[in-house]
Design an enzyme around this catalytic site. Structure first.
Site, mmCIF file in Angstrom:
data_model
loop_
_atom_site.group_PDB
_atom_site.id
_atom_site.type_symbol
_atom_site.label_atom_id
_atom_site.label_comp_id
_atom_site.label_asym_id
_atom_site.label_seq_id
_atom_site.Cartn_x
_atom_site.Cartn_y
_atom_site.Cartn_z
ATOM 1 N N GLY A 113 0.816 -1.210 0.000
ATOM 2 C CA GLY A 113 0.000 0.000 0.000
ATOM 3 C C GLY A 113 0.847 1.255 0.000
ATOM 4 O O GLY A 113 1.707 1.434 0.872
ATOM 5 N N GLY A 114 0.603 2.133 -0.981
ATOM 6 C CA GLY A 114 1.326 3.391 -1.070
ATOM 7 C C GLY A 114 0.442 4.592 -0.810
ATOM 8 O O GLY A 114 0.687 5.684 -1.335
ATOM 9 N N GLY A 115 -0.580 4.386 0.029
ATOM 10 C CA GLY A 115 -1.428 5.500 0.440
ATOM 11 C C GLY A 115 -0.853 6.206 1.652
ATOM 12 O O GLY A 115 0.342 6.087 1.954
ATOM 13 N N ALA B 88 -1.154 5.628 4.906
ATOM 14 C CA ALA B 88 -0.590 4.747 5.925
ATOM 15 C C ALA B 88 0.733 4.147 5.472
ATOM 16 O O ALA B 88 1.719 4.155 6.222
ATOM 17 C CB ALA B 88 -1.583 3.636 6.267
ATOM 18 N N CYS C 184 -13.657 8.022 7.009
ATOM 19 C CA CYS C 184 -14.090 9.372 7.381
ATOM 20 C C CYS C 184 -15.607 9.450 7.480
ATOM 21 O O CYS C 184 -16.284 9.969 6.588
ATOM 22 C CB CYS C 184 -13.576 10.410 6.405
ATOM 23 S SG CYS C 184 -13.816 12.099 7.027
ATOM 24 N N CYS D 263 -11.932 13.865 13.342
ATOM 25 C CA CYS D 263 -12.779 14.186 12.204
ATOM 26 C C CYS D 263 -12.991 15.695 12.189
ATOM 27 O O CYS D 263 -13.802 16.221 12.960
ATOM 28 C CB CYS D 263 -14.120 13.465 12.303
ATOM 29 S SG CYS D 263 -15.280 13.914 10.979
#
Length: 518
Positions: free
Chosen positions: A38-40, A42, A193, A373
């Protein structure tokens, strides 16, 4: 004074450069000490923090992600509200990969955790010593009948901020709509979200007030949840705001179908006594948040729990079975709100525990469930919701500004101006820690059980003697032959138990949707 730490160091905050380490030549087999899927937000953040950590020797990290573009997804609310342009919300993937980290544009197909291996759709096998799983989740537009077709038709008045392909249409629809019923939806279950569905609603309402058409528009907030928000403190204020602003609340109603031709939205009533009844509502404007779920290749893997999320301990982020595997962010089973803010607290815990495991120790750093949030409630106002596990508020500015349930212009500009800057310049470089600002917080430790000291048994009281026995006892003793007296063992305190560091056991009960949304 935690809030001061967030703003004061901005001018002197460290900024690290990036090296473009896009893997142009990909071998058929590869091995790395740490592999991150995963390269988002996180994946890149944890890679940067690990790469920056002086305690991590023999640095050898690789990220697997087929994407060529990295998106700042929290900014899509700003784009859909007309506050920012989409061009500011994405950058090439190679530009955000931390210096020294290898990026393979590969799509994971299967995990083989027993053999520390990953297979990819491109036929490349990647092995690892340690694995971090952080691919996010899937926004399932196909989960609502007719939604994909409606989103492809710019005249349908149907839009969504949950995709870079549809977010700009949201603002166009808000500007064009002048009269009629407007519906904003939130699906039942887990989403990223959970405040975003109503952020765009409040911003649309504010814009329609500015345009002088608010009185001509009937607004409905249709949510699969039983309340406005999962944290009671903020939910009550939002409920009061809903009533004050004359917004209809359609609770426990889950969108299942969109008919763009006839402008009809169909909902399933989830209330206990409703028996799943279908409810149809006409719309002139419809904003849809699609249902969301784990990626199939995660859900069907040996790493997943029964719900399809990567099965990790909610405190340590370590996998419950495979001790060299960790997970954070939206793909994990951590029972908290799935937000970028949560990652600011998860990443340092994961790094500390990973290094402990590498050094042959037990992980003892604990994540307390912190998430945030920044909930837009209109132009120049925002409610900064911050909380931890159990829906307990954990507010950064409360000691300075008071309770954060009151919408504030300061918080509005944090969301609109400050956070996007911090994200690109410090968050992804591993130098941003949320409530602690640019300073790494001292980690919370798992509680160590106190040693139990086994006490000797108290002497038992003698039973009362009968009268005859008392009289006999009163007589003088007869002479006795002297003999060796047996030694009586004196009671001694048992040795205390050894102090053990125990990690929290994984919950067997699955969290409710409300808990996940919190």
């Amino acid at each position: 004074m935690a809030g001061v730490a967030v703003l004061r160091p901005l001018v002197r905050a460290p900024a690290k450069g990036f090296a473009r380490t896009y893997a142009t030549a990909i071998p058929s087999k590869a091995h790395h000490r740490v592999v991150i899927v995963g390269g988002g937000t996180a994946g890149v953040t944890v890679a940067a923090q690990l790469q920056n950590n002086p305690d991590f020797a023999n640095k050898d990290i690789a990220i697997l992600d087929p994407a060529h573009t990295h998106h700042y997804q929290p900014g899509w609310t700003l784009v859909g509200s007309g506050l920012k342009g989409l061009g500011n919300m994405h950058r090439p993937m190679f530009s955000v990969i931390p210096e020294g980290v290898k990026h393979y544009p590969l799509r994971v197909s299967t995990f083989d955790p027993a053999n520390n291996a990953i297979k990819t759709s491109e036929g490349v096998d990647v092995s690892y010593d340690y694995l971090i799983v952080a691919p996010g989740l899937e926004t399932n537009f196909a989960g609502v009948s007719g939604l994909e077709q409606a989103l492809q038709d710019p005249t349908s008045q149907v839009s969504s901020i949950y995709s870079e392909k549809t977010v700009e249409q949201v603002w166009r629809n808000i500007q064009a709509f002048k009269k009629g019923p407007a519906i904003f939806t939130q699906p039942a279950g887990i989403i990223k979200c959970a405040g975003a569905p109503q952020k765009v609603m409040w911003m649309a309402l504010s814009q329609w007030q500015r345009d002088g058409v608010r009185d001509n528009i009937n607004i409905t907030f249709a949510t699969g949840a039983p309340a406005m928000f999962a944290v009671p403190k903020y939910s009550q204020v939002l409920e009061d705001l809903r009533k004050q602003r004359n917004v209809e609340g359609l609770f426990q109603h889950n969108l299942v179908k969109v008919d763009p031709k006839n402008k009809v939205a169909t909902f399933k009533n989830l209330a206990e006594n409703a028996n799943g009844a279908l409810v149809e509502k006409e719309f002139g404007f419809l904003h849809v948040v699609p249902p969301q779920k784990p990626w199939d290749w995660i859900a069907k893997s040996q790493l997943a729990d029964a719900a399809g999320w990567v099965d990790v301990d909610k405190s340590t982020t370590q996998h419950t079975k495979y001790k060299n595997v960790f997970s954070l962010g939206d793909a994990s089973s951590l029972p908290n709100s799935k937000t970028a803010a949560a990652i600011t607290s998860q990443a340092p815990v994961l790094i500390e525990n990973l290094l402990s495991v590498i050094n042959g120790k037990q992980p003892i750093a604990a994540y307390d469930g912190y998430a945030s949030c920044p909930l837009l409630t209109g132009h120049n106002e925002l409610m900064l919701c911050e909380f931890k596990y159990g829906g307990v508020p954990k507010e950064t500015f409360a000691d300075i500004l008071g309770g954060q349930e009151t919408p504030s212009r300061l918080f509005y500009h944090l969301k609109k101006d400050f956070f996007p800057y911090v994200y690109w310049n410090h968050f992804l470089t591993g130098n941003w820690y949320g409530p602690s600002g640019f300073f790494k917080p001292e980690s919370i430790k798992l509680e160590t059980p106190k040693p139990e000291v086994q006490k000797p048994d108290a002497p038992k009281p003698e039973a009362p003697k009968p009268a005859a026995a008392k009289a006999e006892a009163a007589k003088p003793d007869a002479p006795k032959v002297d003999a060796a007296k047996p030694q009586t063992a004196k009671p001694s305190a048992a040795a205390p138990n050894a102090v053990k560091i125990e990690t929290a056991k994984p919950d067997t009960a699955k969290p409710t949707a409300e808990a996940k949304q919190a």
